[in-house]
Design a protein around this motif. Structure first.
Motif, mmCIF file in Angstrom:
data_model
loop_
_atom_site.group_PDB
_atom_site.id
_atom_site.type_symbol
_atom_site.label_atom_id
_atom_site.label_comp_id
_atom_site.label_asym_id
_atom_site.label_seq_id
_atom_site.Cartn_x
_atom_site.Cartn_y
_atom_site.Cartn_z
ATOM 1 N N VAL A 1 0.875 -1.037 0.040
ATOM 2 C CA VAL A 1 0.062 0.084 -0.059
ATOM 3 C C VAL A 1 0.815 1.176 -0.202
ATOM 4 N N THR B 1 -4.256 -0.662 -3.707
ATOM 5 C CA THR B 1 -4.980 0.212 -3.323
ATOM 6 C C THR B 1 -5.486 0.095 -1.635
ATOM 7 N N LEU B 2 -5.568 1.100 -1.119
ATOM 8 C CA LEU B 2 -5.751 1.212 0.199
ATOM 9 C C LEU B 2 -7.093 0.798 0.468
ATOM 10 N N HIS B 3 -8.052 0.953 -0.337
ATOM 11 C CA HIS B 3 -9.594 0.493 -0.267
ATOM 12 C C HIS B 3 -9.664 -0.986 -0.161
ATOM 13 N N LEU B 4 -8.955 -1.537 -0.959
ATOM 14 C CA LEU B 4 -9.121 -2.912 -1.367
ATOM 15 C C LEU B 4 -8.372 -3.699 0.008
ATOM 16 N N TRP B 5 -7.072 -3.016 0.549
ATOM 17 C CA TRP B 5 -6.243 -3.579 1.551
ATOM 18 C C TRP B 5 -6.952 -3.447 2.738
ATOM 19 N N LEU B 6 -7.977 -2.376 3.061
ATOM 20 C CA LEU B 6 -8.607 -2.094 4.468
ATOM 21 C C LEU B 6 -9.601 -3.144 4.285
ATOM 22 N N THR B 7 -10.473 -3.299 3.210
ATOM 23 C CA THR B 7 -11.467 -4.442 3.052
ATOM 24 C C THR B 7 -11.249 -5.899 3.165
ATOM 25 N N ASP B 8 -10.246 -6.186 2.420
ATOM 26 C CA ASP B 8 -9.940 -7.588 2.336
ATOM 27 C C ASP B 8 -8.922 -7.912 3.318
ATOM 28 N N LYS C 1 2.277 1.975 -2.962
ATOM 29 C CA LYS C 1 1.259 2.027 -4.127
ATOM 30 C C LYS C 1 0.872 1.141 -5.138
#
Length: 402
Positions: A359, A365-372, A362
């Protein structure tokens, strides 16, 4: 920063291989060795300083209904180094004599979670000296919880002069007089407790003969099990020094004795011990650094490499601490009496360390890392109290209601 193994298990070829894989940087182990330099150490110190200055906002305890704008906890953590570092980081007395000793001075605000101080120092700069040299960092309206090693008349007076607050144990060597000037008689106090069965006393006193400090002294009787444990430890210490225990010392072992300049209307006597015990949260931080990050597991390398790898590891801890802050802020927006366990959180952090680097680079993605990755891993990390005790989040909430 992101290597999963400790310094003792990390070699220069492994670092070179990692750089080649992650950054397509082709460098020899000799080239890396040269880059562990005084300039590299200074760079990492500036990186940490920059992060310390960039703090996340957080509601103060004043907004919770109390008189404190922050609750600052400070302590030092020491661990042995190989003997080749004894000139830069010497030991002292019988404490790792002939070896080096690393001393980390660390302070953070328990309410916001923001780190305030993180310094690698020699043991020659002891806690009292650090206390004197850091007086300029004391801020009005903030509460300071520190170990006895930091407490001096100069330190206490400086806090009062800056309109800040202290809460400490009573130093063993400090003489105590009542507000009228009478010397406290511990034998008389012990008889009063036994006769009246009162749970605690809250007195206005003057401590120290020279440079006396006016404050409150709160005395509470401890249970028999804790008293016996204190006596056993005191007897072992006395035996090592070839002395005996005085009757006065035995009496004082029977009581918790705290000093503070916080007014009674702002901090009731019944909350004193609970608030002081918040100081133990810093020991949990040190435990995560040593148990999970293994910052005390070291091998013989040149001094600058040792310092760089240690600072990088602490920078990683600070990065993940920001994630912990965000979790607590989110949870406490709904319920101020709950929060995330530091020990549980950092144990999970090691699992997603490599993915977090993707992350930062880069590549993810931050969003994918947070959710998954992040959110599934931190489930069930709530801070749970030991039997018959409360968490520090609950204590802070009680403090806001008192």
């Amino acid at each position: 920063m992101f290597l999963t193994t400790s310094q003792v298990h990390t070699s220069l070829p492994e670092i070179a291989s990692d750089l080649c894989q992650q950054f397509s940087v082709d460098i020899s182990k000799e080239g890396i060795h040269k880059r562990f330099s005084p300039q590299a150490v200074s760079f990492l110190k500036e990186m940490i300083k920059s992060q310390l200055d960039d703090r996340l906002p957080q509601a103060s305890l004043v907004e919770w209904g109390t008189c404190f704008t922050a609750i600052n906890i400070k302590d030092s953590s020491k661990f042995a180094l190989p003997g080749i570092y004894k000139d830069a980081y010497p030991g002292f007395g019988n404490f790792h004599k002939g070896q080096g000793v690393m001393n980390i001075q660390y302070e953070y605000d328990l309410m916001s979670g923001n780190w305030k101080t993180l310094e690698l120092t020699s043991i020659k700069t002891n806690d009292q000296q650090d206390s004197r040299e850091s007086i300029d960092r004391i801020s009005q309206g903030e509460l300071y919880l520190r170990d006895l090693g930091y407490v001096t008349p100069f330190y206490l007076k400086s806090i009062i002069d800056k309109k800040a607050f202290f809460l400490n144990r009573l130093p063993a060597q400090a003489l105590v007089r009542t507000a009228s000037g009478e010397l406290i008689d511990w034998k008389h106090l012990d008889k009063k407790f036994k006769k009246t069965s009162i749970p605690m006393l809250d007195l206005d006193v003057q401590i120290y003969e020279k440079d006396s400090v006016a404050c409150r002294m709160i005395i509470e009787r401890v249970d028999d099990a804790l008293y016996r444990d204190r006596i056993r430890r005191a007897e072992r210490t006395a035996k090592r020094h070839g002395v005996g225990l005085t009757k006065k010392h035995r009496i004082r072992c029977r009581y918790n004795t705290f000093i503070t300049n916080v007014e009674r209307k702002s901090l009731q006597a019944k909350m004193i011990r609970k608030v002081y015990y918040l100081r133990w949260q810093i020991e949990l931080v040190f435990k995560t650094w040593k148990s999970n990050l293994q910052i005390n597991k070291l091998k013989r390398v040149k001094k600058e490499r040792l310092e760089c790898q240690l600072l990088a590891r602490l920078l990683w801890a600070l990065l993940n601490w920001r994630l912990l802050q965000c979790c607590n802020n989110h949870i406490q927006a709904k319920n101020k009496a709950v929060g995330v366990s530091t020990l549980k959180f950092f144990k999970r952090c090691l699992v997603f360390s490599n993915t977090l680097r993707l992350v930062v680079l880069k590549k993810f993605t931050l969003h994918l890392w947070l959710t998954d990755i992040f959110l599934p891993l931190i489930q069930n990390t709530a801070c749970e109290p030991p039997a018959t005790k409360t968490t520090h989040f609950e204590t802070l909430y009680q403090l806001s209601l008192s």
